[in-house]
Design a protein around this motif. Structure first.
Motif, PDB file in Angstrom:
ATOM      1  N   UNK A   1      63.775   5.702  17.675  1.00 47.19           N
ATOM      2  CA  UNK A   1      65.328   6.194  17.801  1.00 47.19           C
ATOM      3  C   UNK A   1      66.371   4.893  17.564  1.00 47.19           C
ATOM      4  N   UNK A   2      65.962   3.676  16.993  1.00 44.53           N
ATOM      5  CA  UNK A   2      67.080   2.850  16.587  1.00 44.53           C
ATOM      6  C   UNK A   2      67.577   3.436  15.186  1.00 44.53           C
ATOM      7  N   UNK A   3      66.769   4.286  14.600  1.00 46.54           N
ATOM      8  CA  UNK A   3      67.055   4.903  13.348  1.00 46.54           C
ATOM      9  C   UNK A   3      68.141   6.281  13.200  1.00 46.54           C
ATOM     10  N   UNK A   4      68.262   6.513  14.504  1.00 43.20           N
ATOM     11  CA  UNK A   4      68.937   7.733  14.749  1.00 43.20           C
ATOM     12  C   UNK A   4      70.237   7.837  14.077  1.00 43.20           C
ATOM     13  N   UNK A   5      71.064   6.836  14.248  1.00 37.96           N
ATOM     14  CA  UNK A   5      72.411   6.919  13.352  1.00 37.96           C
ATOM     15  C   UNK A   5      72.232   7.146  11.877  1.00 37.96           C
ATOM     16  N   UNK A   6      71.362   6.464  11.518  1.00 39.52           N
ATOM     17  CA  UNK A   6      71.095   6.776   9.929  1.00 39.52           C
ATOM     18  C   UNK A   6      70.903   8.226   9.672  1.00 39.52           C
ATOM     19  N   UNK A   7      69.924   8.595  10.629  1.00 40.05           N
ATOM     20  CA  UNK A   7      69.503  10.171  10.428  1.00 40.05           C
ATOM     21  C   UNK A   7      70.830  11.182  10.626  1.00 40.05           C
ATOM     22  N   UNK A   8      71.363  10.806  11.586  1.00 43.27           N
ATOM     23  CA  UNK A   8      72.523  11.813  11.832  1.00 43.27           C
ATOM     24  C   UNK A   8      73.501  11.909  10.691  1.00 43.27           C
ATOM     25  N   UNK A   9      73.783  10.634  10.027  1.00 45.46           N
ATOM     26  CA  UNK A   9      74.783  10.721   8.794  1.00 45.46           C
ATOM     27  C   UNK A   9      74.198  11.334   7.850  1.00 45.46           C
ATOM     28  N   UNK A  10      73.044  11.090   7.435  1.00 38.50           N
ATOM     29  CA  UNK A  10      72.356  11.944   6.497  1.00 38.50           C
ATOM     30  C   UNK A  10      72.419  13.483   6.575  1.00 38.50           C
ATOM     31  N   UNK A  11      71.817  13.788   7.928  1.00 37.26           N
ATOM     32  CA  UNK A  11      71.747  15.233   8.442  1.00 37.26           C
ATOM     33  C   UNK A  11      73.036  15.740   8.415  1.00 37.26           C
ATOM     34  N   UNK A  12      74.258  15.214   8.782  1.00 36.28           N
ATOM     35  CA  UNK A  12      75.336  15.855   8.849  1.00 36.28           C
ATOM     36  C   UNK A  12      76.203  15.939   7.293  1.00 36.28           C
TER      37      UNK A  12
END
Length: 260
Positions: free
Chosen positions: A154-165
């Motif tokens: 879950x420490x990678x969640x912010x990267x994921x959310x930016x890419x997903x958005x």
């Protein structure tokens, strides 16, 4: 070819995916589960597949089974989508790939509750049950995007959310089914076009990536090269090369290097 021997073994193994009466345990934390069915399916598959190809190695999700120093290696996820399975959600499957000298040559993904068996042999096309399948021809802007938020890291969640958005705003819509193997096979069948996951293991995608490739789709890791069969990999996939390149360039805008 061993595919006609693999398919009935997978079907038989699926009978161990009972609807109730299985035990559920955590692997590390509450997000990563293993059930007694996972273990039963894996034990059955290892035994039966070793019988049809003596001397082969195995890379499996459960019990740290990773003996890959062989010409032929079976790459197995006994239940992909265990969290779904544990809750009675039908998006779960058995995934079995056979690699020869580091290249996947045969693969089966079977979702028993949906009675869907995806399979492929390298160079011979991809199939859903007995029918050939093919990716769609939709462009990026019309693509259905399948993804996840790095559940186990879950420490990678912010990267994921930016890419997903970013991708969501430029594509049709987003989905999350909870099984990487099923999602990649759905792409092979023309049901979605874009795919991104921050970190998957080889057993999550080995069989499905062959099925996708044989259906005309493409996949890659963070560096644009083939997905690894020996370690965790970022997984990008699309129905065509142009869409894959757009996914990869989007990822690189937010991640100059792989964060693991």
């Amino acid at each position: 070819m061993l595919i006609e021997k693999i398919k009935p073994i997978v079907l038989e193994a699926s009978q161990l995916m009972v609807h109730s009466g299985f035990d559920v345990k955590q692997k590390g934390d509450a997000t990563n589960l293993v059930t007694s069915s996972d273990l039963a399916v894996q034990h059955f598959l290892v035994k039966r597949l070793a019988e049809i190809l003596p001397g082969s190695g195995f890379l499996c999700e459960e019990e740290d089974l990773g003996d890959i120093r062989h010409e032929y290696v079976w790459i197995i996820d006994p239940i992909d989508g265990t969290a779904n399975y544990a809750r009675g959600i039908d998006h779960c499957c058995i995934s079995v790939a056979l690699a020869h000298n580091g290249e996947v040559i045969e693969g089966v993904v079977y979702s028993p509750w949906r009675n869907e068996m995806y399979w492929a042999v390298k160079g011979s096309g991809a199939y859903l049950n007995d029918s050939p399948i093919r990716v769609s021809d939709r462009p990026f802007k019309d693509g259905l995007f399948c993804t996840a938020m790095s559940t186990y890291r879950k420490e990678f969640a912010k990267y994921c959310s930016d890419i997903i958005y970013d991708i969501f705003m430029r594509s049709n819509d987003t989905r999350r089914f909870g099984s990487a193997a099923i999602e990649l096979c759905m792409m092979a069948a023309g049901k979605l076009e874009l795919y991104f996951e921050m970190r998957l293991q080889p057993w999550d995608y080995a069989a499905a990536s062959l099925i996708l490739s044989e259906a005309g789709g493409v996949s890659c890791g963070f560096d644009g090269g083939p997905l690894s069969l020996s370690k965790a990999s970022m997984t990008l996939a699309a129905n065509n090369k142009d869409n894959l390149e757009e996914l990869l360039s989007t990822v690189h805008r937010y991640l100059p290097e792989l964060p693991y």
